[in-house]
Scaffold this motif. Structure first.
Motif, short mmCIF file in Angstrom:
data_model
loop_
_atom_site.label_atom_id
_atom_site.label_comp_id
_atom_site.label_asym_id
_atom_site.label_seq_id
_atom_site.Cartn_x
_atom_site.Cartn_y
_atom_site.Cartn_z
N ARG A 56 -8.20 48.33 91.64
CA ARG A 56 -6.99 48.10 90.84
C ARG A 56 -6.17 46.95 91.39
O ARG A 56 -5.65 46.13 90.63
CB ARG A 56 -6.13 49.37 90.82
CG ARG A 56 -6.62 50.47 89.89
CD ARG A 56 -5.47 51.41 89.59
NE ARG A 56 -5.91 52.56 88.81
CZ ARG A 56 -6.24 53.73 89.32
NH1 ARG A 56 -6.17 53.92 90.63
NH2 ARG A 56 -6.62 54.74 88.55
N MET A 57 -6.03 46.90 92.71
CA MET A 57 -5.28 45.81 93.31
C MET A 57 -5.92 44.48 93.01
O MET A 57 -5.24 43.49 92.74
CB MET A 57 -5.17 46.02 94.82
CG MET A 57 -4.24 47.13 95.26
SD MET A 57 -2.50 46.84 94.81
CE MET A 57 -2.17 45.34 95.75
N MET A 71 -2.41 38.39 87.79
CA MET A 71 -1.27 37.59 88.24
C MET A 71 -1.64 36.13 88.40
O MET A 71 -0.91 35.22 87.96
CB MET A 71 -0.75 38.14 89.58
CG MET A 71 0.47 37.40 90.12
SD MET A 71 0.98 38.02 91.74
CE MET A 71 -0.39 37.43 92.75
N ILE A 72 -2.80 35.86 89.00
CA ILE A 72 -3.25 34.46 89.18
C ILE A 72 -3.47 33.80 87.84
O ILE A 72 -3.12 32.63 87.63
CB ILE A 72 -4.54 34.44 90.03
CG1 ILE A 72 -4.23 34.89 91.46
CG2 ILE A 72 -5.16 33.04 90.03
CD1 ILE A 72 -5.45 35.11 92.31
N GLN A 125 -1.93 34.49 85.06
CA GLN A 125 -0.62 34.24 84.46
C GLN A 125 0.05 33.02 85.09
O GLN A 125 0.77 32.28 84.41
CB GLN A 125 0.27 35.47 84.62
CG GLN A 125 -0.14 36.65 83.76
CD GLN A 125 -0.14 36.31 82.28
OE1 GLN A 125 0.84 35.80 81.73
NE2 GLN A 125 -1.25 36.59 81.62
N ILE A 126 -0.17 32.81 86.37
CA ILE A 126 0.37 31.62 87.03
C ILE A 126 -0.22 30.36 86.41
O ILE A 126 0.48 29.37 86.15
CB ILE A 126 0.08 31.66 88.54
CG1 ILE A 126 0.91 32.78 89.19
CG2 ILE A 126 0.40 30.32 89.20
CD1 ILE A 126 0.59 33.01 90.65
N GLU A 127 -1.53 30.39 86.15
CA GLU A 127 -2.17 29.21 85.54
C GLU A 127 -1.68 29.00 84.11
O GLU A 127 -1.47 27.85 83.68
CB GLU A 127 -3.69 29.39 85.55
CG GLU A 127 -4.42 28.16 85.03
CD GLU A 127 -5.93 28.29 85.13
OE1 GLU A 127 -6.61 27.28 84.85
OE2 GLU A 127 -6.43 29.38 85.47
N ILE A 128 -1.48 30.10 83.40
CA ILE A 128 -1.01 29.98 82.01
C ILE A 128 0.38 29.34 81.96
O ILE A 128 0.74 28.66 80.99
CB ILE A 128 -1.00 31.37 81.34
CG1 ILE A 128 -2.43 31.83 81.07
CG2 ILE A 128 -0.20 31.36 80.05
CD1 ILE A 128 -2.55 33.25 80.55
N ILE A 167 -11.13 37.23 82.79
CA ILE A 167 -11.13 37.76 84.16
C ILE A 167 -12.42 38.52 84.38
O ILE A 167 -12.75 39.44 83.62
CB ILE A 167 -9.91 38.68 84.39
CG1 ILE A 167 -8.63 37.85 84.31
CG2 ILE A 167 -10.01 39.39 85.73
CD1 ILE A 167 -7.37 38.67 84.42
N LYS A 168 -13.16 38.10 85.40
CA LYS A 168 -14.45 38.74 85.69
C LYS A 168 -14.47 39.32 87.09
O LYS A 168 -13.91 38.74 88.02
CB LYS A 168 -15.59 37.72 85.54
CG LYS A 168 -15.78 37.21 84.12
CD LYS A 168 -17.01 36.33 84.02
CE LYS A 168 -17.25 35.89 82.58
NZ LYS A 168 -18.48 35.07 82.44
#
Length: 520
Positions: A384-385, A392-393, A395-398, A408-409
């Motif tokens: 989960r973490m 989160m990563i 969303q930072i790029e977006i 996300i894979k």
């Protein structure tokens, strides 16, 4: 909602637990009669009276609902799982309470004279938390120590999973029941037949348990009784032992190393053992969560070892023995403590509360993260973490490249939107529950200025430790402390927190949703 069937299954569960209580009570009576162990007499009375009460209540529930429909939907499964833990803990607590009130030589301030303390101890056992209210553990009769450890073993894989494995009456609802109870973000069965899956998990559990018992006994440090009790606690990632000083009581490198190995195994997804048995070792090695699980441990052990080496004071064990903070002792205690707290086992070999702030911060972080999904470990779970961090990563790029949408894979497979939302929601809910838990504990406790022991760090640490099903925390609930000094109100709060953590939050929180009961 098919409440009658839920009541019927709960009655059957109480009768199963009562059978175990009666068997242990029989062993206590044998010790009292033929081995002149007088302390076992009130213990036998407590165990048998508890078994009798459990059979009467359980049989009444079962007989009164025996004509119910066999239908088990998701609502019924959620309710049955939640009530199994709360009712199971109530029955499991009775031997402690009855023993305390029938033992003429007991101290007037013994914790087990208080029903809340008994319930806390039983809930701690069944949820594999390992928090205890006792300050003189070894004074308990052997039969109660055994029952205390057995509650860990039963709760480790899950009362309900064992329930599905051995009792056919759950019927078509077994799949739903298994999915609700099994820990982790995607508790799929190893095989299409969920009952066969549960039986297979039980075989793994029994195999690891047997191996651990013989390994501990082979050291020559533990008796058979100590080996069995500590195995029950270890493979379930529980932590309740037979001595006040936990594993540190034995002061044995061999015992420490064996415990590390089996705690590591208990914190791994049990599905990987099945793959390994099928000759799919490469698939196991490629498992992303397992690799992250071991990488985290190696990284933290390395940092904590270095931190202890440069520490200007010796390492103090839970038995009060001082060890020089050289490389080998630092590696030994950092490895044991890291593995114990990361898996949520909570065994202690050293008083880590005396360690530098860097080490304690990392250990608290591991308590939060926990072990792998599909294991007996607590915490948020590694996978989960990892999913939440990837979200989160992304969303930072977006934020600076909104036109780019990356899937996300994990392990070569795309993570579904449902899984992403579930992981993020859980990672967000976990600290919220911890904070509210700490506040609730604080409400029932005096501040240190008023003569109490519960400062902010203690309350927060106790909340984190109980929700993560770890046991020991920091400050006044550290490695050499216990929970007996808390007020009854605070212990009730922490009992709920333990159940919340063991059942992955939402299985209990959903019961507070009005739509759940209305069925709309």
């Amino acid at each position: 909602m098919n409440l009658r069937h839920v009541i019927k299954q709960l009655g059957l569960l109480l009768m199963v637990l009562s059978t175990l209580l009666a068997l242990i009570g029989g062993g206590a009576l044998v010790r009292a009669m033929f081995m002149d162990v007088d302390a076992e007499t009130p213990a036998a009375i407590g165990l048998w009276l508890s078994a009798g009460i459990g059979v009467i209540i359980g049989a009444s529930m079962w007989l009164g609902s025996r004509s119910s429909s066999q239908y088990v939907g998701r609502r019924e499964a959620l309710l049955l799982v939640a009530l199994s833990w709360f009712l199971g803990a109530a029955l499991a607590s009775l031997p402690f309470l009855i023993w305390a009130h029938t033992n003429e030589g007991i101290a007037e301030d013994h914790p087990f004279l208080n029903p809340v303390d008994c319930y806390f101890e039983a809930m701690s056992g069944l949820t594999t938390t390992g928090a205890t209210v006792l300050s003189d553990i070894q004074s308990l009769p052997a039969s109660l120590l055994f029952w205390r450890a057995l509650t860990h073993w039963l709760g480790g894989l899950g009362i309900v999973v064992l329930f599905v494995a051995v009792l056919p009456s759950v019927g078509a609802g077994a799949k739903k029941l298994f999915r609700v109870e099994a820990p982790g973000p995607s508790p799929e069965g190893l095989r299409p037949n969920v009952r066969e899956t549960a039986r297979l998990l039980l075989v793994f559990y029994l195999g690891i348990s047997a191996a651990a018992v013989f390994a501990f006994r082979a050291t020559g440090t533990m008796t058979w009784f100590e080996s069995i009790c500590h195995t029950f606690s270890m493979v379930s990632t529980g932590g309740l032992g037979t001595e006040d000083a936990s594993i540190g009581h034995f002061n044995s490198v061999a015992v420490d190393m064996i415990a590390i190995v089996f705690m590591l195994l208990a914190g791994v997804n049990f599905a990987l053992f099945y793959l390994l048995m099928q000759g799919k070792g490469l698939s196991v090695w490629r498992d992303t969560e397992m690799r992250l699980y071991f990488t985290l441990k190696i990284l933290v052990i390395t940092i904590v070892t270095i931190d202890l080496i440069v520490m200007p004071r010796p390492i103090i064990t839970t038995a009060g023995i001082e060890h020089a903070s050289n490389f080998w002792q630092s590696l030994r205690h950092s490895s044991f403590t890291t593995v114990a707290l990361h898996t949520g086992t909570g065994f202690c070999s050293a008083d880590y509360d005396q360690w530098p702030i860097v080490s304690k911060s990392l250990l608290v972080g591991l308590m939060f993260i926990g072990g792998c999904a599909g294991s007996t470990a607590g915490g948020v779970k590694v996978i989960r973490m990892w999913i939440a961090m990837k979200v989160m990563i992304a969303q930072i790029e977006i934020a600076f490249r909104p036109q780019v949408v990356r899937a996300i894979k994990i392990g070569g497979q795309t993570v579904s939107e449902e899984m992403k939302l579930s992981a993020v929601a859980y990672v967000l809910a976990f600290p919220i529950i911890i904070v509210f838990g700490a506040a609730a504990i604080g409400i029932f406790e005096h501040t240190p200025a008023d003569g109490g022991r519960c400062d902010f760090l203690t309350a927060l640490s106790a909340s984190l430790s109980t929700v993560s099903n770890v046991g020991p925390g920091l400050a006044a609930v550290g490695a050499t402390e216990n929970y007996g000094w808390f007020t009854s109100g605070a212990k009730c709060v922490m009992s709920i927190l333990m159940a919340l953590g063991r059942l992955e939050l939402f299985a209990i929180l959903v019961l507070f949703n009005t739509h759940f009961w209305r069925g709309d």
